[in-house]
Design an enzyme around this catalytic site. Structure first.
Site, short mmCIF file in Angstrom:
data_model
loop_
_atom_site.label_atom_id
_atom_site.label_comp_id
_atom_site.label_asym_id
_atom_site.label_seq_id
_atom_site.Cartn_x
_atom_site.Cartn_y
_atom_site.Cartn_z
CG HIS A 113 -1.91 0.95 1.40
ND1 HIS A 113 -1.67 2.25 1.76
CD2 HIS A 113 -3.24 0.84 1.20
CE1 HIS A 113 -2.82 2.91 1.80
NE2 HIS A 113 -3.79 2.06 1.45
CG ASP A 190 0.70 -2.52 6.14
OD1 ASP A 190 -0.24 -2.63 6.95
OD2 ASP A 190 0.61 -1.88 5.08
CD GLN A 193 -6.87 -4.49 4.70
OE1 GLN A 193 -7.81 -5.08 5.22
NE2 GLN A 193 -6.95 -3.23 4.34
CE LYS A 216 -7.01 -0.14 6.73
NZ LYS A 216 -7.75 0.30 5.56
CB CYS A 367 -3.32 2.95 -1.91
SG CYS A 367 -4.39 4.31 -1.54
N1 PMP Z 1 -1.70 -0.84 4.65
C1 PMP Z 1 -2.66 -1.58 4.11
C2 PMP Z 1 -2.34 -2.98 3.66
C3 PMP Z 1 -3.95 -1.08 3.96
O1 PMP Z 1 -4.90 -1.83 3.40
C4 PMP Z 1 -4.22 0.24 4.40
C5 PMP Z 1 -5.61 0.85 4.23
N2 PMP Z 1 -6.26 0.52 3.07
C6 PMP Z 1 -3.18 0.98 4.97
C7 PMP Z 1 -1.94 0.41 5.08
C8 PMP Z 1 -3.40 2.36 5.47
O2 PMP Z 1 -4.26 2.33 6.59
P1 PMP Z 1 -4.74 3.67 7.25
O3 PMP Z 1 -5.49 4.43 6.20
O4 PMP Z 1 -5.61 3.26 8.38
O5 PMP Z 1 -3.53 4.41 7.68
#
Ligand code: PMP
Length: 413
Positions: A113, A190, A193, A216, A367
């Site tokens: 991401h 990270d 998910q 999430k 993203c």
């Molecule tokens: N890493 C991953 C794998 C994500 O899916 C996301 C959110 N889609 C993020 C980071 C960023 O999360 P946040 O917007 O809560 O900072």
């Protein structure tokens, strides 16, 4: 077994015919979590760790209890938990805090991401580090041997998403953790998910840092978590300093002019890392979300979402003109189906699903532009359609998605 119909009654935004299939972006929130926020603002609204009066002490007690629950959820200790505002903030905090030198290498994957990519690209420009990309291909399957070949004596950090937010594919983090440990390489996970779906054990993974977001996993927005292994939490100088992080009682400086930051005594862990007023109600509400989540049980969550997943994959693979991204075996992907329909732009499929079928999905590059650059033809608008499932989704909802996609697919023939 999960009683989904009963559980759905806990979520105030589930009503009518609308189907919510975008939990990967943000999950829905049960009313008990919302209630805990209202309770804080109406019953014991005060700052934490600042006052020796009843309201503040009550707020502090609830806050600390919630941080303990966060620590326990991932098998960390209280000292290893840094409260942030989201996963993005947590990863940036590591990027701003670690010391890199020119030539250091960071290994990540093309499925990252942007939140686990842009902070490192900034260091590439500022410090001259080198980012290296492991490319798991369109299926998103991780080949540990290929990955290992990319580690060099210059690799300082490996940073990977545990579960891809594009494909739902899963990285074997425990094996990667072992590779890193054997070479003295730092490892950041990270887990944005992963925490909503898996019981995480930072000790088993053997990571140095792990980041996730409460919004999430049935919790509120505005609360992220950074796990920092104790030895780093003790030895590193946090990027964010200020109120609460320094132990002023032990400071011998006569004035700020003569203050030497290296001579400062930091607050005990984890307060050394808690600069300024934390997100109090969000942390308390995250504790309630954790109780709710663990009350359901990760095994039940997995069983339920795996069932939705295999139903969705079986249906999608039988629809003509549907191009599926990621692993084709349902058991290799976690709660996400990701696809395009013929040559329809993903945004158009998303629009039709929303306007004609009341189904909320995400359409676009999620993203993760690098992944689409690697696997799609040049000139194609990057992206696909992503539907993600969580505890409150039902088989009937999956069937409605499949019927809708089948109808949309006929527009392309
Ligand atoms: N890493 C991953 C794998 C994500 O899916 C996301 C959110 N889609 C993020 C980071 C960023 O999360 P946040 O917007 O809560 O900072």
């Amino acid at each position: 077994m999960l009683n989904v119909q009963k559980l759905r009654g806990d979520f105030p935004t589930i009503n009518g015919q609308n189907i919510y299939f975008d939990s990967v972006a943000s999950s829905l929130t049960p009313m008990v979590v919302v209630d805990s926020i209202i309770e804080y603002y109406t019953k014991y609204r005060a700052n934490v760790h600042r006052g020796n009066y009843d309201l503040s002490m009550q707020a502090s007690e609830k806050f600390e209890g919630a941080v303990m629950k966060i620590a326990k959820l991932i098998n960390a200790s209280l000292e290893e938990i840094v409260i942030t505002s989201n996963t993005t903030h947590a990863i940036n905090e590591v990027a701003l805090t670690l010391d890199f030198k020119e030539g250091d290498e960071i290994l990540l994957s093309s499925l990252e991401h942007s939140s686990n990519l842009i902070p490192w690209l900034r260091l590439q420009k500022k410090v001259g580090i080198k980012t290296k990309w492991y490319n798991p291909g369109k299926l998103g399957l991780f080949d540990l041997n290929e990955f290992e070949k990319m580690l060099t004596p210059k690799t300082k950090l490996v940073t990977l998403t545990f579960v891809s937010n594009v494909l739902g594919s899963v990285v074997p983090v425990e094996e990667v953790g072992k590779l890193c440990k054997a070479r003295g390489i730092l490892f950041l996970v990270d887990a944005a998910q992963a925490v909503p779906h898996f019981k995480i054990d930072v000790k088993k993974i053997g990571c140095d840092f792990l980041a996730f977001s409460s919004h999430k996993m049935l919790g509120p927005t505005g609360l992220g978590v950074l796990y920092i292994k104790k030895e780093h939490a003790e030895n590193m100088m946090p990027a964010f300093l200020g109120g609460g992080t320094i132990n002023t009682a032990e400071c011998h400086c006569l004035s700020l002019d003569s203050c030497d930051i290296d001579a400062c005594t930091f607050s005990e862990l984890p307060y050394k890392w808690l600069a300024g007023t934390p997100p109090i109600s969000e942390t308390i509400a995250t504790g309630v979300a954790i109780d709710y989540l663990t009350g359901i049980g990760y095994d039940n969550i997995h069983e339920h979402t795996a069932n939705l997943m295999s139903r969705a994959m079986k249906g999608l693979t039988s629809i003509k003109n549907v191009d599926i991204y990621g692993p084709l075996k349902a058991e290799q992907r976690n709660s996400i189906v990701s696809f395009n329909v013929g040559d329809l732009p993903p945004s158009e499929v998303g629009r039709i699903l929303n306007e004609e079928f009341q189904i909320s999905v995400r359409a676009g590059d999620h993203c993760a532009v690098n992944y689409f650059k690697d696997v799609q033809a040049e000139g194609t608008a990057p992206g696909n359609v992503r539907a993600s499932f969580y505890v409150y989704n039902t088989e009937e909802e999956v069937d409605r998605l499949l019927n809708a996609v089948e109808k949309i697919s006929k527009l392309t023939v």
